[in-house]
Design an enzyme around this catalytic site. Sequence first.
Site, PDB file in Angstrom:
ATOM      1  N   ILE A  17     -14.143  -8.985  -1.736  1.00 47.68           N
ATOM      2  CA  ILE A  17     -14.071  -7.556  -1.394  1.00 47.68           C
ATOM      3  C   ILE A  17     -12.945  -6.872  -2.178  1.00 47.68           C
ATOM      4  O   ILE A  17     -13.109  -5.744  -2.658  1.00 47.68           O
ATOM      5  CB  ILE A  17     -13.861  -7.397   0.131  1.00 47.68           C
ATOM      6  CG1 ILE A  17     -15.090  -7.932   0.897  1.00 47.68           C
ATOM      7  CG2 ILE A  17     -13.597  -5.940   0.488  1.00 47.68           C
ATOM      8  CD1 ILE A  17     -14.869  -8.084   2.400  1.00 47.68           C
ATOM      9  N   ASP A  62       2.668 -13.003  -3.320  1.00 45.50           N
ATOM     10  CA  ASP A  62       2.280 -13.469  -1.984  1.00 45.50           C
ATOM     11  C   ASP A  62       2.631 -12.336  -1.025  1.00 45.50           C
ATOM     12  O   ASP A  62       3.819 -12.005  -0.863  1.00 45.50           O
ATOM     13  CB  ASP A  62       3.068 -14.739  -1.645  1.00 45.50           C
ATOM     14  CG  ASP A  62       2.749 -15.268  -0.254  1.00 45.50           C
ATOM     15  OD1 ASP A  62       2.080 -14.558   0.535  1.00 45.50           O
ATOM     16  OD2 ASP A  62       3.179 -16.397   0.051  1.00 45.50           O
ATOM     17  N   ASN A  89      -5.872  -5.785   1.710  1.00 45.31           N
ATOM     18  CA  ASN A  89      -7.125  -6.527   1.789  1.00 45.31           C
ATOM     19  C   ASN A  89      -6.917  -8.039   1.831  1.00 45.31           C
ATOM     20  O   ASN A  89      -7.738  -8.751   2.413  1.00 45.31           O
ATOM     21  CB  ASN A  89      -7.985  -6.135   0.574  1.00 45.31           C
ATOM     22  CG  ASN A  89      -9.124  -7.095   0.340  1.00 45.31           C
ATOM     23  OD1 ASN A  89     -10.157  -7.030   0.998  1.00 45.31           O
ATOM     24  ND2 ASN A  89      -8.936  -8.026  -0.596  1.00 45.31           N
ATOM     25  N   ARG A 122       5.314  -1.033   4.425  1.00 45.89           N
ATOM     26  CA  ARG A 122       6.749  -0.697   4.464  1.00 45.89           C
ATOM     27  C   ARG A 122       7.293  -0.485   3.054  1.00 45.89           C
ATOM     28  O   ARG A 122       8.091   0.423   2.818  1.00 45.89           O
ATOM     29  CB  ARG A 122       7.456  -1.862   5.155  1.00 45.89           C
ATOM     30  CG  ARG A 122       8.942  -1.839   5.223  1.00 45.89           C
ATOM     31  CD  ARG A 122       9.351  -3.036   6.080  1.00 45.89           C
ATOM     32  NE  ARG A 122      10.757  -3.339   6.013  1.00 45.89           N
ATOM     33  CZ  ARG A 122      11.298  -4.196   5.150  1.00 45.89           C
ATOM     34  NH1 ARG A 122      10.541  -4.816   4.259  1.00 45.89           N
ATOM     35  NH2 ARG A 122      12.580  -4.446   5.188  1.00 45.89           N
ATOM     36  N   TYR A 153      -6.640 -15.678  12.973  1.00 47.13           N
ATOM     37  CA  TYR A 153      -7.201 -14.628  12.104  1.00 47.13           C
ATOM     38  C   TYR A 153      -7.583 -13.408  12.939  1.00 47.13           C
ATOM     39  O   TYR A 153      -7.230 -12.269  12.604  1.00 47.13           O
ATOM     40  CB  TYR A 153      -8.415 -15.220  11.394  1.00 47.13           C
ATOM     41  CG  TYR A 153      -9.251 -14.271  10.573  1.00 47.13           C
ATOM     42  CD1 TYR A 153      -8.864 -13.894   9.293  1.00 47.13           C
ATOM     43  CD2 TYR A 153     -10.470 -13.782  11.066  1.00 47.13           C
ATOM     44  CE1 TYR A 153      -9.655 -13.044   8.523  1.00 47.13           C
ATOM     45  CE2 TYR A 153     -11.270 -12.941  10.306  1.00 47.13           C
ATOM     46  CZ  TYR A 153     -10.857 -12.564   9.037  1.00 47.13           C
ATOM     47  OH  TYR A 153     -11.654 -11.731   8.283  1.00 47.13           O
ATOM     48  N   LYS A 157      -6.114  -9.646  12.862  1.00 53.77           N
ATOM     49  CA  LYS A 157      -6.975  -8.509  12.508  1.00 53.77           C
ATOM     50  C   LYS A 157      -6.951  -7.439  13.603  1.00 53.77           C
ATOM     51  O   LYS A 157      -7.058  -6.248  13.309  1.00 53.77           O
ATOM     52  CB  LYS A 157      -8.404  -8.988  12.245  1.00 53.77           C
ATOM     53  CG  LYS A 157      -8.543  -9.855  10.987  1.00 53.77           C
ATOM     54  CD  LYS A 157      -8.165  -9.084   9.741  1.00 53.77           C
ATOM     55  CE  LYS A 157      -8.505  -9.816   8.466  1.00 53.77           C
ATOM     56  NZ  LYS A 157      -8.089  -9.067   7.276  1.00 53.77           N
TER      57      LYS A 157
HETATM   58  N1  LIG Z   1     -16.111 -12.029   3.668  1.00 46.51           N
HETATM   59  C1  LIG Z   1     -16.321 -11.696   4.933  1.00 46.51           C
HETATM   60  O1  LIG Z   1     -17.328 -12.073   5.561  1.00 46.51           O
HETATM   61  C2  LIG Z   1     -15.326 -10.787   5.624  1.00 46.51           C
HETATM   62  C3  LIG Z   1     -15.683 -10.239   6.877  1.00 46.51           C
HETATM   63  C4  LIG Z   1     -14.784  -9.401   7.538  1.00 46.51           C
HETATM   64  C5  LIG Z   1     -13.548  -9.115   6.958  1.00 46.51           C
HETATM   65  N2  LIG Z   1     -13.219  -9.670   5.745  1.00 46.51           N
HETATM   66  C6  LIG Z   1     -11.912  -9.342   5.196  1.00 46.51           C
HETATM   67  O2  LIG Z   1     -12.052  -8.851   3.878  1.00 46.51           O
HETATM   68  C7  LIG Z   1     -10.864  -9.154   3.143  1.00 46.51           C
HETATM   69  C8  LIG Z   1     -11.243  -9.841   1.850  1.00 46.51           C
HETATM   70  O3  LIG Z   1     -11.946 -11.024   2.163  1.00 46.51           O
HETATM   71  P1  LIG Z   1     -12.850 -11.793   1.103  1.00 46.51           P
HETATM   72  O4  LIG Z   1     -14.005 -12.294   1.839  1.00 46.51           O
HETATM   73  O5  LIG Z   1     -13.021 -10.955  -0.103  1.00 46.51           O
HETATM   74  O6  LIG Z   1     -11.881 -13.040   0.795  1.00 46.51           O
HETATM   75  P2  LIG Z   1     -11.694 -13.933  -0.515  1.00 46.51           P
HETATM   76  O7  LIG Z   1     -11.185 -15.247  -0.033  1.00 46.51           O
HETATM   77  O8  LIG Z   1     -12.899 -13.880  -1.392  1.00 46.51           O
HETATM   78  O9  LIG Z   1     -10.503 -13.153  -1.275  1.00 46.51           O
HETATM   79  C9  LIG Z   1      -9.219 -13.077  -0.728  1.00 46.51           C
HETATM   80  C10 LIG Z   1      -8.236 -12.899  -1.864  1.00 46.51           C
HETATM   81  O10 LIG Z   1      -6.928 -12.800  -1.282  1.00 46.51           O
HETATM   82  C11 LIG Z   1      -6.037 -13.606  -2.026  1.00 46.51           C
HETATM   83  N3  LIG Z   1      -4.939 -14.032  -1.171  1.00 46.51           N
HETATM   84  C12 LIG Z   1      -4.958 -14.983  -0.196  1.00 46.51           C
HETATM   85  N4  LIG Z   1      -3.751 -15.117   0.329  1.00 46.51           N
HETATM   86  C13 LIG Z   1      -2.940 -14.230  -0.306  1.00 46.51           C
HETATM   87  C14 LIG Z   1      -1.568 -13.916  -0.208  1.00 46.51           C
HETATM   88  N5  LIG Z   1      -0.767 -14.561   0.656  1.00 46.51           N
HETATM   89  N6  LIG Z   1      -1.057 -12.957  -1.010  1.00 46.51           N
HETATM   90  C15 LIG Z   1      -1.849 -12.321  -1.918  1.00 46.51           C
HETATM   91  N7  LIG Z   1      -3.161 -12.591  -2.069  1.00 46.51           N
HETATM   92  C16 LIG Z   1      -3.697 -13.538  -1.268  1.00 46.51           C
HETATM   93  C17 LIG Z   1      -6.874 -14.781  -2.506  1.00 46.51           C
HETATM   94  O11 LIG Z   1      -6.261 -15.434  -3.640  1.00 46.51           O
HETATM   95  C18 LIG Z   1      -8.183 -14.096  -2.832  1.00 46.51           C
HETATM   96  O12 LIG Z   1      -8.207 -13.645  -4.178  1.00 46.51           O
HETATM   97  C19 LIG Z   1      -9.999  -9.991   4.073  1.00 46.51           C
HETATM   98  O13 LIG Z   1      -9.067  -9.160   4.702  1.00 46.51           O
HETATM   99  C20 LIG Z   1     -10.984 -10.523   5.081  1.00 46.51           C
HETATM  100  O14 LIG Z   1     -10.397 -10.836   6.302  1.00 46.51           O
HETATM  101  C21 LIG Z   1     -14.077 -10.497   5.072  1.00 46.51           C
END
Ligand SMILES: NC(=O)c1ccc[n+]([C@@H]2O[C@H](COP(=O)([O-])OP(=O)(O)OC[C@H]3O[C@@H](n4cnc5c(N)ncnc54)[C@H](O)[C@@H]3O)[C@@H](O)[C@H]2O)c1
Length: 263
Positions: A17, A62, A89, A122, A153, A157
């Site tokens: 995302i 991070d 995100n 912040r 999680y 959230k």
């Molecule tokens: N995919 C789903 O089904 C879904 C559903 C609801 C909500 N979300 C939310 O959408 C957002 C994106 O999820 P996604 O599915 O694209 O995940 P993903 O795992 O594909 O991507 C997450 C990205 O965040 C990075 N990341 C992880 N820890 C980090 C840190 N400490 N600092 C900086 N970067 C970090 C990872 O390297 C990765 O590139 C998240 O907040 C997730 O909770 C996803």
Amino acid sequence: MRIDGRVAIVTGAGSGIGRAIALRFARAGAAIVAADLDAGAGEETARLIREAGGDALCVAADVAAAEQVSTLVASAEAHYGAIDILVNNAAIATGHGILEITPEVWDRDLAVDLRGPYLCTRAALPAMLRRGRGAIVNVSSVNALLGLGHHAYSAAKAGLISLTQNVAVEFGDRGIRANVICPGTVRTPIWADRLARAPDLLERLRAWYPLRRIAEPEEIAAVALFLASDEASFVTGAVIVADGGLTAGIRRMADELMAREAR
Ligand SMILES: NC(=O)c1ccc[n+]([C@@H]2O[C@H](COP(=O)([O-])OP(=O)(O)OC[C@H]3O[C@@H](n4cnc5c(N)ncnc54)[C@H](O)[C@@H]3O)[C@@H](O)[C@H]2O)c1
């Protein structure tokens, strides 16, 4: 929807995302600061944006580490001279049942998923407040709204909704809007571990969605773009559920009961 000339920090921009949001915002005219723990993945997103004619900078960070977040925001300001949009995100979802999650797993999930957005907000707010405008878009989950497991999680959230509302209320009179998106299931690499154990998982999930499908990352990016843009000028403190109808009702339960009664 256009956000020409705006500067947007997108955390977790290296995958799923976050990458879709970064690419979509860039197409809509914004300069992107692609932040990710995985420097290679963040750099790949920045490269994709530049290849398409956009403007992007990758900063490895991070989001749970205060000093790295300060460096991220300082780099964004030094490079582009402003911060207009922050998309919180980045997230992880490691622990499941409450009896199985260790305190260490709990702390890390909360650190990335809730402390991260707090630290980034912040750090970015002073730059927004100086110019009297800013849009913060937080990415939460339907896990914030219902008991769906993944306790750490989900708790993080749910906390992110509260953080969003409080930022919206506290800084609304100084030109800052903050909103939060609660997506349902989205096809991204976050599912990789679970798909390795249960390859038909996403197929089975489809049946629970009134739209009978899960989302593509671009569908969440479209919502994020609306919230970040001036089109959403009177939208703040809002919880936008983008879940294909998942939380609208439990019709499937009713249907199953009716089918059983009819037998
Ligand atoms: N995919 C789903 O089904 C879904 C559903 C609801 C909500 N979300 C939310 O959408 C957002 C994106 O999820 P996604 O599915 O694209 O995940 P993903 O795992 O594909 O991507 C997450 C990205 O965040 C990075 N990341 C992880 N820890 C980090 C840190 N400490 N600092 C900086 N970067 C970090 C990872 O390297 C990765 O590139 C998240 O907040 C997730 O909770 C996803």
